[in-house]
Write a protein that holds these residues in place. Structure first.
Motif, PDB file in Angstrom:
ATOM      1  N   ASP A 120       0.824  -1.208   0.000  1.00  0.00           N
ATOM      2  CA  ASP A 120       0.000   0.000   0.000  1.00  0.00           C
ATOM      3  C   ASP A 120       0.857   1.256   0.000  1.00  0.00           C
ATOM      4  OD1 ASP A 120       0.914  -0.723   2.520  1.00  0.00           O
ATOM      5  OD2 ASP A 120      -0.776   0.212   3.578  1.00  0.00           O
ATOM      6  N   ILE A 121       1.959   1.242   0.783  1.00  0.00           N
ATOM      7  CA  ILE A 121       2.871   2.390   0.831  1.00  0.00           C
ATOM      8  C   ILE A 121       3.551   2.570  -0.522  1.00  0.00           C
ATOM      9  CG2 ILE A 121       4.879   3.401   1.955  1.00  0.00           C
ATOM     10  CD1 ILE A 121       2.493   3.209   3.804  1.00  0.00           C
ATOM     11  N   MET A 122       4.017   1.467  -1.084  1.00  0.00           N
ATOM     12  CA  MET A 122       4.738   1.553  -2.347  1.00  0.00           C
ATOM     13  C   MET A 122       3.823   1.965  -3.492  1.00  0.00           C
ATOM     14  SD  MET A 122       7.864   1.220  -1.688  1.00  0.00           S
ATOM     15  CE  MET A 122       7.561   1.949  -0.076  1.00  0.00           C
ATOM     16  N   ASN A 123       2.568   1.543  -3.439  1.00  0.00           N
ATOM     17  CA  ASN A 123       1.630   1.976  -4.474  1.00  0.00           C
ATOM     18  C   ASN A 123       1.447   3.494  -4.440  1.00  0.00           C
ATOM     19  OD1 ASN A 123       1.193  -0.573  -5.485  1.00  0.00           O
ATOM     20  ND2 ASN A 123      -0.639  -0.963  -4.260  1.00  0.00           N
ATOM     21  N   ALA A 124       1.424   4.046  -3.229  1.00  0.00           N
ATOM     22  CA  ALA A 124       1.271   5.499  -3.086  1.00  0.00           C
ATOM     23  C   ALA A 124       2.494   6.248  -3.601  1.00  0.00           C
ATOM     24  CB  ALA A 124       1.007   5.851  -1.627  1.00  0.00           C
ATOM     25  N   LEU A 125       3.672   5.592  -3.514  1.00  0.00           N
ATOM     26  CA  LEU A 125       4.913   6.259  -3.904  1.00  0.00           C
ATOM     27  C   LEU A 125       5.388   5.903  -5.312  1.00  0.00           C
ATOM     28  CD1 LEU A 125       7.019   5.854  -0.612  1.00  0.00           C
ATOM     29  CD2 LEU A 125       6.067   7.974  -1.520  1.00  0.00           C
ATOM     30  N   SER A 126       4.810   4.863  -5.908  1.00  0.00           N
ATOM     31  CA  SER A 126       5.373   4.292  -7.136  1.00  0.00           C
ATOM     32  C   SER A 126       5.555   5.312  -8.258  1.00  0.00           C
ATOM     33  CB  SER A 126       4.495   3.135  -7.623  1.00  0.00           C
ATOM     34  OG  SER A 126       3.182   3.598  -7.897  1.00  0.00           O
ATOM     35  N   GLN A 127       4.633   6.239  -8.392  1.00  0.00           N
ATOM     36  CA  GLN A 127       4.746   7.208  -9.491  1.00  0.00           C
ATOM     37  C   GLN A 127       5.921   8.174  -9.305  1.00  0.00           C
ATOM     38  OE1 GLN A 127       1.632  10.361  -9.492  1.00  0.00           O
ATOM     39  NE2 GLN A 127       0.888   9.399  -7.584  1.00  0.00           N
ATOM     40  N   TYR A 128       6.501   8.180  -8.098  1.00  0.00           N
ATOM     41  CA  TYR A 128       7.599   9.095  -7.808  1.00  0.00           C
ATOM     42  C   TYR A 128       8.970   8.394  -7.820  1.00  0.00           C
ATOM     43  CZ  TYR A 128       3.575  11.728  -6.093  1.00  0.00           C
ATOM     44  OH  TYR A 128       2.349  12.359  -5.985  1.00  0.00           O
ATOM     45  N   GLY A 129       9.004   7.141  -8.258  1.00  0.00           N
ATOM     46  CA  GLY A 129      10.258   6.396  -8.251  1.00  0.00           C
ATOM     47  C   GLY A 129      11.318   7.008  -9.149  1.00  0.00           C
ATOM     48  N   VAL A 130      12.554   7.051  -8.658  1.00  0.00           N
ATOM     49  CA  VAL A 130      13.686   7.584  -9.435  1.00  0.00           C
ATOM     50  C   VAL A 130      14.896   6.685  -9.223  1.00  0.00           C
ATOM     51  CG1 VAL A 130      12.956  10.006  -9.347  1.00  0.00           C
ATOM     52  CG2 VAL A 130      14.371   9.080  -7.495  1.00  0.00           C
ATOM     53  N   SER A 131      15.862   6.805 -10.113  1.00  0.00           N
ATOM     54  CA  SER A 131      17.134   6.101  -9.936  1.00  0.00           C
ATOM     55  C   SER A 131      17.975   6.837  -8.897  1.00  0.00           C
ATOM     56  CB  SER A 131      17.889   6.039 -11.259  1.00  0.00           C
ATOM     57  OG  SER A 131      18.315   7.353 -11.633  1.00  0.00           O
ATOM     58  N   GLU A 132      19.046   6.213  -8.455  1.00  0.00           N
ATOM     59  CA  GLU A 132      19.929   6.876  -7.498  1.00  0.00           C
ATOM     60  C   GLU A 132      20.535   8.145  -8.101  1.00  0.00           C
ATOM     61  OE1 GLU A 132      22.667   4.900  -4.369  1.00  0.00           O
ATOM     62  OE2 GLU A 132      23.957   5.273  -6.108  1.00  0.00           O
TER      63      GLU A 132
END
Length: 298
Positions: A120-132
């Motif tokens: 649930d947490i990752m679904n909320a954040l998934s659109q903001y994923g970036v590389s290092e």
């Protein structure tokens, strides 16, 4: 028996599967299946990725999930209002996800085990994923120094078993250590001693006695194995200076705390072997981070 020199390496994450599998193989002193000769570069790349994905699947399904703590995922949120209040409340309370904010922008880092166990947490954040690299680029662009403190680094330490215990006691438990329970050292290069700090400058008598005792321990270990005793039981005769390899993956903030204790000695004089490793860790981190911050120190 032979001596090896203590050392520290930075293992930079390439893909999540390759990084997690590589760290996990430390525990068993394994190399993993190797590509066949004659494969093209692309075939080798595909082979390694598939091999490591299968290894990670095996770790997860067998419950050996702590290896996933060495994988890192990053997020950058342009506006903190992008998350509902109940998610923020959870993030505030959780010790497994780190974040930094500046001018309503948010940088997050966490480990892969947490990510996979909190859908649930990752679904909320998934659109903001970036590389290092993108994470660092945003931190530089918006001058958020605090974001650098939550960058995670995997440092692999070769040292004495006794020294790894000192590092482990100050660590937040993202550890993968070579196992004397499952590894038969006789078949994995023999019993090797991580040279202690005093050995080079020790007296001839000290070195002679020390070497003799280590060889007797090695002899006893090998004889016990040949008698049918398992490595997990024969290891009881190994010296504390027997080498071990340990991977630690922490934020730079965590590393700073560890170095305060094991290098800077803020709570008491650190053991010379631990201080030697601490200095190597510190040098690697400083060399990396001064690419971005000229005055970075830890």
């Amino acid at each position: 028996m032979k001596f090896i020199e203590p050392q520290v390496e930075w293992w930079q994450q390439t893909t999540l599967a390759q990084h997690i599998a590589r760290v996990g193989r430390i525990c068993y002193k394994a190399k993993g299946k190797q590509p066949e000769e004659g494969m093209t570069e692309e075939e080798v790349k595909t082979f390694i990725q598939k091999r490591d994905e299968e290894r990670c699947k095996g770790f997860w399904e067998s419950g050996h999930r702590s290896m996933f703590r060495h994988g890192t995922v990053y997020f950058f949120m342009p506006n903190e209002r992008g998350l509902p209040n109940h998610i923020w409340a959870y993030l505030e309370a959780s010790p497994y996800i780190n974040y930094a904010t500046k001018n309503h922008k948010v940088w997050f880092s966490t480990n892969t085990q947490f990510a996979l166990e909190h859908e649930d947490i990752m679904n909320a954040l998934s659109q903001y994923g970036v590389s290092e690299d993108e994470f660092i680029e945003k931190a530089l662009k918006y001058e958020c120094e605090e974001a650098f403190s939550i960058i995670r680094m995997t440092l692999v330490v070769t040292t004495q078993i006794s020294t790894s215990r000192e590092l482990n006691r100050t660590s937040p438990n993202s550890i993968a250590e070579q196992s004397t329970r499952y590894c038969n050292l006789e078949k994995k290069g023999g019993v090797q001693i991580a040279r202690p700090h005093w050995h080079v400058e020790g007296s001839r008598w000290q070195r002679m006695v020390y070497g003799l005792v280590c060889r007797v321990c090695e002899w006893g270990y090998n004889r016990l194995l040949k008698s049918g005793l398992k490595p997990q039981d024969a290891r009881g005769v190994l010296p504390l200076d027997t080498y071990t390899v340990v991977a630690y993956t922490y934020t730079l903030s965590d590393w700073s705390h560890i170095l305060d204790l094991r290098f800077h000695g803020k709570t008491g004089t650190p053991h010379p072997n631990a201080k030697m490793i601490g200095e190597k860790i510190r040098n690697i981190i400083i060399e990396r981070m001064r690419q971005y911050c000229d005055e970075f120190d830890i």
